[in-house]
Write a protein that holds these residues in place. Structure first.
Motif, PDB file in Angstrom:
ATOM      1  N   VAL A 199       0.833  -1.199   0.000  1.00  0.00           N
ATOM      2  CA  VAL A 199       0.000   0.000   0.000  1.00  0.00           C
ATOM      3  C   VAL A 199       0.874   1.256   0.000  1.00  0.00           C
ATOM      4  N   ILE A 200       0.238   2.387  -0.234  1.00  0.00           N
ATOM      5  CA  ILE A 200       0.944   3.662  -0.103  1.00  0.00           C
ATOM      6  C   ILE A 200       0.433   4.436   1.108  1.00  0.00           C
ATOM      7  N   ALA A 201      -0.586   3.893   1.794  1.00  0.00           N
ATOM      8  CA  ALA A 201      -1.074   4.461   3.046  1.00  0.00           C
ATOM      9  C   ALA A 201      -1.959   3.432   3.738  1.00  0.00           C
ATOM     10  N   ALA A 202      -2.009   3.513   5.058  1.00  0.00           N
ATOM     11  CA  ALA A 202      -2.872   2.642   5.860  1.00  0.00           C
ATOM     12  C   ALA A 202      -3.028   3.280   7.230  1.00  0.00           C
ATOM     13  N   GLY A 203      -4.155   2.989   7.880  1.00  0.00           N
ATOM     14  CA  GLY A 203      -4.382   3.518   9.215  1.00  0.00           C
ATOM     15  C   GLY A 203      -5.828   3.362   9.621  1.00  0.00           C
ATOM     16  N   ASN A 220     -24.052  15.089   4.463  1.00  0.00           N
ATOM     17  CA  ASN A 220     -22.944  14.381   3.810  1.00  0.00           C
ATOM     18  C   ASN A 220     -21.997  13.806   4.856  1.00  0.00           C
ATOM     19  N   TRP A 221     -21.362  12.706   4.512  1.00  0.00           N
ATOM     20  CA  TRP A 221     -20.347  12.128   5.379  1.00  0.00           C
ATOM     21  C   TRP A 221     -19.006  12.766   5.061  1.00  0.00           C
ATOM     22  N   GLU A 222     -18.231  13.072   6.103  1.00  0.00           N
ATOM     23  CA  GLU A 222     -16.878  13.573   5.911  1.00  0.00           C
ATOM     24  C   GLU A 222     -15.952  12.937   6.942  1.00  0.00           C
ATOM     25  N   VAL A 223     -14.681  12.922   6.615  1.00  0.00           N
ATOM     26  CA  VAL A 223     -13.679  12.375   7.523  1.00  0.00           C
ATOM     27  C   VAL A 223     -13.455  13.381   8.651  1.00  0.00           C
ATOM     28  N   ASP A 224     -13.565  12.917   9.895  1.00  0.00           N
ATOM     29  CA  ASP A 224     -13.273  13.813  11.016  1.00  0.00           C
ATOM     30  C   ASP A 224     -12.031  13.389  11.788  1.00  0.00           C
ATOM     31  N   GLY A 225     -11.508  12.221  11.477  1.00  0.00           N
ATOM     32  CA  GLY A 225     -10.272  11.751  12.089  1.00  0.00           C
ATOM     33  C   GLY A 225      -9.586  10.767  11.169  1.00  0.00           C
ATOM     34  N   VAL A 226      -8.263  10.883  11.061  1.00  0.00           N
ATOM     35  CA  VAL A 226      -7.510   9.962  10.196  1.00  0.00           C
ATOM     36  C   VAL A 226      -6.079   9.864  10.729  1.00  0.00           C
ATOM     37  N   THR A 227      -5.592   8.615  10.821  1.00  0.00           N
ATOM     38  CA  THR A 227      -4.242   8.367  11.304  1.00  0.00           C
ATOM     39  C   THR A 227      -3.493   7.482  10.314  1.00  0.00           C
ATOM     40  N   ASN A 228      -2.229   7.291  10.576  1.00  0.00           N
ATOM     41  CA  ASN A 228      -1.414   6.328   9.835  1.00  0.00           C
ATOM     42  C   ASN A 228      -1.079   5.139  10.744  1.00  0.00           C
ATOM     43  N   PRO A 286       3.268   2.810   7.849  1.00  0.00           N
ATOM     44  CA  PRO A 286       3.498   3.928   6.916  1.00  0.00           C
ATOM     45  C   PRO A 286       4.009   5.175   7.644  1.00  0.00           C
ATOM     46  N   ASP A 287       4.869   5.905   6.975  1.00  0.00           N
ATOM     47  CA  ASP A 287       5.393   7.161   7.521  1.00  0.00           C
ATOM     48  C   ASP A 287       4.315   8.240   7.506  1.00  0.00           C
ATOM     49  N   PRO A 288       4.489   9.285   8.322  1.00  0.00           N
ATOM     50  CA  PRO A 288       3.550  10.412   8.271  1.00  0.00           C
ATOM     51  C   PRO A 288       3.431  11.036   6.874  1.00  0.00           C
ATOM     52  N   TYR A 311      -4.562  17.320   7.336  1.00  0.00           N
ATOM     53  CA  TYR A 311      -3.444  16.419   7.577  1.00  0.00           C
ATOM     54  C   TYR A 311      -3.911  15.329   8.530  1.00  0.00           C
ATOM     55  N   PHE A 312      -3.058  14.352   8.836  1.00  0.00           N
ATOM     56  CA  PHE A 312      -3.418  13.345   9.821  1.00  0.00           C
ATOM     57  C   PHE A 312      -3.812  14.025  11.119  1.00  0.00           C
ATOM     58  N   THR A 313      -4.893  13.583  11.725  1.00  0.00           N
ATOM     59  CA  THR A 313      -5.281  14.132  13.023  1.00  0.00           C
ATOM     60  C   THR A 313      -4.380  13.572  14.122  1.00  0.00           C
ATOM     61  N   HIS A 314      -3.802  12.402  13.904  1.00  0.00           N
ATOM     62  CA  HIS A 314      -2.773  11.813  14.759  1.00  0.00           C
ATOM     63  C   HIS A 314      -1.805  11.077  13.837  1.00  0.00           C
ATOM     64  N   ALA A 315      -0.524  11.455  13.867  1.00  0.00           N
ATOM     65  CA  ALA A 315       0.486  10.812  13.024  1.00  0.00           C
ATOM     66  C   ALA A 315       1.434  10.002  13.905  1.00  0.00           C
ATOM     67  N   PHE A 316       1.832   8.827  13.413  1.00  0.00           N
ATOM     68  CA  PHE A 316       2.696   7.928  14.170  1.00  0.00           C
ATOM     69  C   PHE A 316       3.985   7.676  13.403  1.00  0.00           C
ATOM     70  N   THR A 317       5.077   7.458  14.167  1.00  0.00           N
ATOM     71  CA  THR A 317       6.367   7.090  13.605  1.00  0.00           C
ATOM     72  C   THR A 317       6.681   5.676  14.091  1.00  0.00           C
ATOM     73  N   PHE A 318       7.046   4.792  13.165  1.00  0.00           N
ATOM     74  CA  PHE A 318       7.323   3.390  13.479  1.00  0.00           C
ATOM     75  C   PHE A 318       8.800   3.096  13.268  1.00  0.00           C
ATOM     76  N   ARG A 319       9.342   2.221  14.106  1.00  0.00           N
ATOM     77  CA  ARG A 319      10.710   1.732  13.933  1.00  0.00           C
ATOM     78  C   ARG A 319      10.784   0.283  14.401  1.00  0.00           C
ATOM     79  N   ARG A 320      11.524  -0.536  13.650  1.00  0.00           N
ATOM     80  CA  ARG A 320      11.783  -1.922  14.052  1.00  0.00           C
ATOM     81  C   ARG A 320      13.120  -1.956  14.788  1.00  0.00           C
TER      82      ARG A 320
END
Length: 161
Positions: free
Chosen positions: A75-79, A89-97, A104-106, A126-135
C-alpha cells in the motif's frame, strides 16, 4: 509516493486475498452507501483503511487487519479513519497512519489526501494523529515512537533515527 510492503504477522497475510479486500470508496456516494450498511455502533468508531498504489481507498471494520483490508497487496497508506455527518454528507473527522502491519510514515498523508480528493470526500488538512514506526535491530519488535523516544519498548535498545 513510497510503497509499504506488509511487515506484520504471517498469519494475517495468509488470510488476505482479493475476496477479503475492504470496500472500495471511489465517490462520496459510495462512502455514504457503505456507511449506511454498517451497524450504528460500528459507525461511531474508526474504520481500518488502506490506499493502494492506484490511489484506491478501501475501508473495513476497525478490528480488521490492514493486510486483509488491502487484499494482501503493498500500500501507499494505511491507518484508521472516522466519519461524521455534516449537512447530510459524510466527511472524515479523524484519520491516522496507525498500522503496525504496514508502518506507513507520516508522509503517506499525500496518498490519503489524493484518494479522498479523488472520491470527493471532505477531510482534515493532515493526519489528526500521526505515528512514527521503527523496528528494533536487537529484538525485531515493531515500535511506535512516542515523544521522540527512539528506544525499543521491549529491550530498550536504540532505534534507528
Amino acid at each position: 509516493m513510497r510503497t509499504y510492503p506488509y511487515v506484520g504477522p504471517a498469519e494475517h497475510l495468509a488470510r488476505a486475498s482479493v475476496a477479503t479486500a475492504g470496500r472500495p470508496v471511489t465517490t462520496a456516494h459510495a462512502l455514504a452507501v457503505w456507511l449506511s450498511e454498517q451497524p450504528p455502533d460500528d459507525v461511531a468508531e474508526p474504520f481500518t483503511y488502506t490506499v493502494d498504489t492506484g490511489l484506491l481507498l478501501r475501508l473495513a471494520p476497525r478490528r480488521s487487519e490492514h493486510v486483509v483490508c488491502s487484499g494482501g497487496v503493498p500500500v501507499i497508506a494505511a491507518g484508521e479513519m472516522s466519519f461524521t455527518r455534516q449537512g447530510g454528507n459524510w466527511e472524515v473527522d479523524g484519520v491516522t497512519n496507525q498500522s503496525t502491519g504496514y508502518c506507513p510514515d507520516p508522509e503517506s498523508w499525500a496518498a490519503v489526501h489524493a484518494a479522498l480528493e479523488t472520491a470527493g470526500v471532505e477531510h482534515p488538512a493532515y493526519f489528526t494523529h500521526a505515528f512514527t514506526f521503527r523496528r528494533c535491530a536487537g529484538c525485531g519488535h515493531q515500535n511506535i515512537v512516542r515523544d521522540e523516544y527512539f528506544f525499543c519498548a521491549l529491550c530498550d535498545e536504540p532505534l534507528p533515527p
